[in-house]
Write a protein that holds these residues in place. Structure first.
Motif, PDB file in Angstrom:
ATOM      1  N   PRO A 162       0.822  -1.216   0.000  1.00  0.00           N
ATOM      2  CA  PRO A 162       0.000   0.000   0.000  1.00  0.00           C
ATOM      3  C   PRO A 162       0.852   1.260   0.000  1.00  0.00           C
ATOM      4  CG  PRO A 162      -0.026  -1.057   2.158  1.00  0.00           C
ATOM      5  CD  PRO A 162       0.634  -2.019   1.235  1.00  0.00           C
ATOM      6  N   VAL A 163       0.440   2.247  -0.803  1.00  0.00           N
ATOM      7  CA  VAL A 163       1.128   3.541  -0.881  1.00  0.00           C
ATOM      8  C   VAL A 163       0.177   4.592  -0.323  1.00  0.00           C
ATOM      9  CG1 VAL A 163       2.152   5.275  -2.389  1.00  0.00           C
ATOM     10  CG2 VAL A 163       2.515   2.830  -2.851  1.00  0.00           C
ATOM     11  N   ALA A 164       0.456   5.065   0.891  1.00  0.00           N
ATOM     12  CA  ALA A 164      -0.449   5.992   1.570  1.00  0.00           C
ATOM     13  C   ALA A 164       0.131   7.388   1.714  1.00  0.00           C
ATOM     14  CB  ALA A 164      -0.805   5.444   2.951  1.00  0.00           C
ATOM     15  N   ALA A 165       1.399   7.580   1.321  1.00  0.00           N
ATOM     16  CA  ALA A 165       2.048   8.885   1.445  1.00  0.00           C
ATOM     17  C   ALA A 165       3.078   9.015   0.330  1.00  0.00           C
ATOM     18  CB  ALA A 165       2.721   9.009   2.813  1.00  0.00           C
ATOM     19  N   ALA A 170       8.768   5.217  -3.099  1.00  0.00           N
ATOM     20  CA  ALA A 170      10.163   4.764  -3.084  1.00  0.00           C
ATOM     21  C   ALA A 170      10.353   3.608  -2.116  1.00  0.00           C
ATOM     22  CB  ALA A 170      11.086   5.924  -2.722  1.00  0.00           C
ATOM     23  N   LEU A 171       9.694   3.669  -0.965  1.00  0.00           N
ATOM     24  CA  LEU A 171       9.804   2.592   0.021  1.00  0.00           C
ATOM     25  C   LEU A 171       9.289   1.281  -0.550  1.00  0.00           C
ATOM     26  CD1 LEU A 171      10.287   1.461   2.851  1.00  0.00           C
ATOM     27  CD2 LEU A 171       8.055   2.397   3.525  1.00  0.00           C
ATOM     28  N   ARG A 172       8.086   1.303  -1.114  1.00  0.00           N
ATOM     29  CA  ARG A 172       7.496   0.067  -1.633  1.00  0.00           C
ATOM     30  C   ARG A 172       8.275  -0.466  -2.835  1.00  0.00           C
ATOM     31  NH1 ARG A 172       5.619  -0.577   3.040  1.00  0.00           N
ATOM     32  NH2 ARG A 172       3.818   0.705   3.600  1.00  0.00           N
ATOM     33  N   THR A 173       8.769   0.440  -3.681  1.00  0.00           N
ATOM     34  CA  THR A 173       9.553   0.004  -4.831  1.00  0.00           C
ATOM     35  C   THR A 173      10.865  -0.620  -4.375  1.00  0.00           C
ATOM     36  OG1 THR A 173       8.583   1.745  -6.207  1.00  0.00           O
ATOM     37  CG2 THR A 173      10.617   0.741  -6.998  1.00  0.00           C
ATOM     38  N   SER A 174      11.511   0.002  -3.396  1.00  0.00           N
ATOM     39  CA  SER A 174      12.752  -0.556  -2.854  1.00  0.00           C
ATOM     40  C   SER A 174      12.518  -1.945  -2.277  1.00  0.00           C
ATOM     41  CB  SER A 174      13.322   0.373  -1.778  1.00  0.00           C
ATOM     42  OG  SER A 174      13.637   1.639  -2.303  1.00  0.00           O
ATOM     43  N   GLN A 175      11.417  -2.098  -1.539  1.00  0.00           N
ATOM     44  CA  GLN A 175      11.102  -3.417  -0.971  1.00  0.00           C
ATOM     45  C   GLN A 175      10.850  -4.441  -2.066  1.00  0.00           C
ATOM     46  OE1 GLN A 175       7.796  -2.058   1.457  1.00  0.00           O
ATOM     47  NE2 GLN A 175       8.973  -2.345   3.351  1.00  0.00           N
ATOM     48  N   ALA A 176      10.116  -4.051  -3.099  1.00  0.00           N
ATOM     49  CA  ALA A 176       9.808  -4.975  -4.186  1.00  0.00           C
ATOM     50  C   ALA A 176      11.063  -5.408  -4.937  1.00  0.00           C
ATOM     51  CB  ALA A 176       8.811  -4.336  -5.154  1.00  0.00           C
ATOM     52  N   LEU A 177      12.068  -4.535  -4.967  1.00  0.00           N
ATOM     53  CA  LEU A 177      13.329  -4.861  -5.635  1.00  0.00           C
ATOM     54  C   LEU A 177      14.302  -5.597  -4.718  1.00  0.00           C
ATOM     55  CD1 LEU A 177      13.921  -1.497  -7.531  1.00  0.00           C
ATOM     56  CD2 LEU A 177      13.251  -3.675  -8.547  1.00  0.00           C
ATOM     57  N   TYR A 182      17.663   2.846   0.153  1.00  0.00           N
ATOM     58  CA  TYR A 182      17.152   3.754  -0.866  1.00  0.00           C
ATOM     59  C   TYR A 182      17.911   5.065  -0.740  1.00  0.00           C
ATOM     60  CZ  TYR A 182      14.305   7.233  -3.192  1.00  0.00           C
ATOM     61  OH  TYR A 182      13.908   8.260  -3.997  1.00  0.00           O
ATOM     62  N   VAL A 183      18.458   5.544  -1.878  1.00  0.00           N
ATOM     63  CA  VAL A 183      19.243   6.775  -1.894  1.00  0.00           C
ATOM     64  C   VAL A 183      18.476   7.829  -2.678  1.00  0.00           C
ATOM     65  CG1 VAL A 183      21.448   7.843  -2.467  1.00  0.00           C
ATOM     66  CG2 VAL A 183      21.371   5.422  -1.827  1.00  0.00           C
ATOM     67  N   ASN A 184      18.306   8.995  -2.052  1.00  0.00           N
ATOM     68  CA  ASN A 184      17.523  10.065  -2.672  1.00  0.00           C
ATOM     69  C   ASN A 184      18.368  11.329  -2.805  1.00  0.00           C
ATOM     70  OD1 ASN A 184      14.619  10.615  -3.517  1.00  0.00           O
ATOM     71  ND2 ASN A 184      15.013  12.393  -2.234  1.00  0.00           N
ATOM     72  N   ALA A 185      17.967  12.172  -3.740  1.00  0.00           N
ATOM     73  CA  ALA A 185      18.588  13.492  -3.846  1.00  0.00           C
ATOM     74  C   ALA A 185      18.252  14.299  -2.595  1.00  0.00           C
ATOM     75  CB  ALA A 185      18.085  14.197  -5.108  1.00  0.00           C
ATOM     76  N   PRO A 186      19.060  15.309  -2.249  1.00  0.00           N
ATOM     77  CA  PRO A 186      18.851  16.028  -0.980  1.00  0.00           C
ATOM     78  C   PRO A 186      17.545  16.793  -0.918  1.00  0.00           C
ATOM     79  CG  PRO A 186      20.532  17.106  -2.321  1.00  0.00           C
ATOM     80  CD  PRO A 186      20.266  15.775  -2.952  1.00  0.00           C
ATOM     81  N   GLY A 187      16.948  17.119  -2.052  1.00  0.00           N
ATOM     82  CA  GLY A 187      15.724  17.909  -2.043  1.00  0.00           C
ATOM     83  C   GLY A 187      14.526  17.218  -1.419  1.00  0.00           C
ATOM     84  N   GLY A 188      14.590  15.904  -1.198  1.00  0.00           N
ATOM     85  CA  GLY A 188      13.446  15.192  -0.664  1.00  0.00           C
ATOM     86  C   GLY A 188      13.413  15.067   0.841  1.00  0.00           C
TER      87      GLY A 188
END
Length: 250
Positions: A162-165, A170-177, A182-188
């Motif tokens: 489930p994607v609620a936020a 990114a969390l669910r995609t990382s888990q599925a992979l 998970y590494v993100n750009a600083p803007g997030g």
């Protein structure tokens, strides 16, 4: 014909994953994210943002200042997803970009090499902006000799929880992979929550890159331009050194 080949298999170990919308010849920090992760997902199931970085970027203009280079897109609904948007057919916009870059020939030492790279990119008949931009990323990474293990989200057919936020895509995609980080750009930073990720078995990191000025052979340095500008004035080895000027932190 030059087309983006779908990645058939995920890496054996995808410890660090990056997930970004596929931008048009993006800036250095985008490629730093690619270089410092194991697997990259071009994220295309969300709304296409007009006047964003999906179909344009900035390069120097003659004299001083900067200008946009643009891949015009076909008419689409305002709510169209990235994966549904296509660029305009034909060679006109590609030739326009090459003409806009002709002034670099007077002062950029790697004009010939970068023009050849762009001509290779523009030889692709692909119209999907998601696939086309990912193909351009691949071509630039090959020019820089950076490994690029990737896929396009809409091609992966992942089963997500489930994607609620906003930060849960990114969390669910990382888990599925099967990723551990998970590494993100600083803007997030403002809407990503490390505690949430940690509680679900994924480490959240942010990649900060220090972007030092490089010689553009003019009095005033224009920061934050497309990778195209960086390549005009630097060797692949110099660019890779820039991409390593990073800090990964939680």
């Amino acid at each position: 014909m030059l087309m983006l080949s779908k990645q058939q298999t995920l890496p054996v170990v995808a410890e660090k994953v990056a997930i970004m919308q596929p931008y048009f010849f993006p800036y250095l920090g985008y490629f730093a994210l690619i270089k410092h992760t194991d697997f990259f997902v071009s994220f295309d199931p969300v709304q296409y943002i007009r006047k964003g970085w999906m179909n344009r970027n900035r390069v120097l203009k003659p004299g001083e200042g900067w200008q946009y280079i643009t891949a015009p897109v076909q008419a689409a609904d305002r709510d169209a997803l990235i994966k549904e948007v296509q660029v305009v057919e034909g060679e006109a916009w590609k030739m326009q970009i090459l003409r806009q870059l002709e002034h670099y020939k007077k002062r950029a030492p790697y004009y010939a090499e970068v023009t050849a790279l762009l001509e290779s990119c523009f030889a692709s008949p692909e119209l999907s902006i998601s696939r086309l931009n990912t193909f351009y990323l691949l071509q630039v990474c090959q020019y820089l000799a950076i490994p690029f293990s990737y896929d396009i989200f809409s091609d992966l057919n992942l089963t997500l929880g489930p994607v609620a936020a906003p930060d849960e895509w990114a969390l669910r995609t990382s888990q599925a992979l099967g990723a551990t980080t998970y590494v993100n750009a600083p803007g997030g930073r403002e809407f990503f929550h490390p505690e949430k990720y940690a509680s679900e078995g994924v480490s959240l990191q942010f990649l900060d890159i220090t972007l030092e000025p490089y010689s553009q052979r003019r009095p005033t340095f224009e920061a934050g331009l497309s990778i195209v500008d960086v390549l005009m004035f630097n060797t692949p080895e110099q660019v890779c050194a820039m991409l390593d000027n990073v800090v990964l932190a939680g």
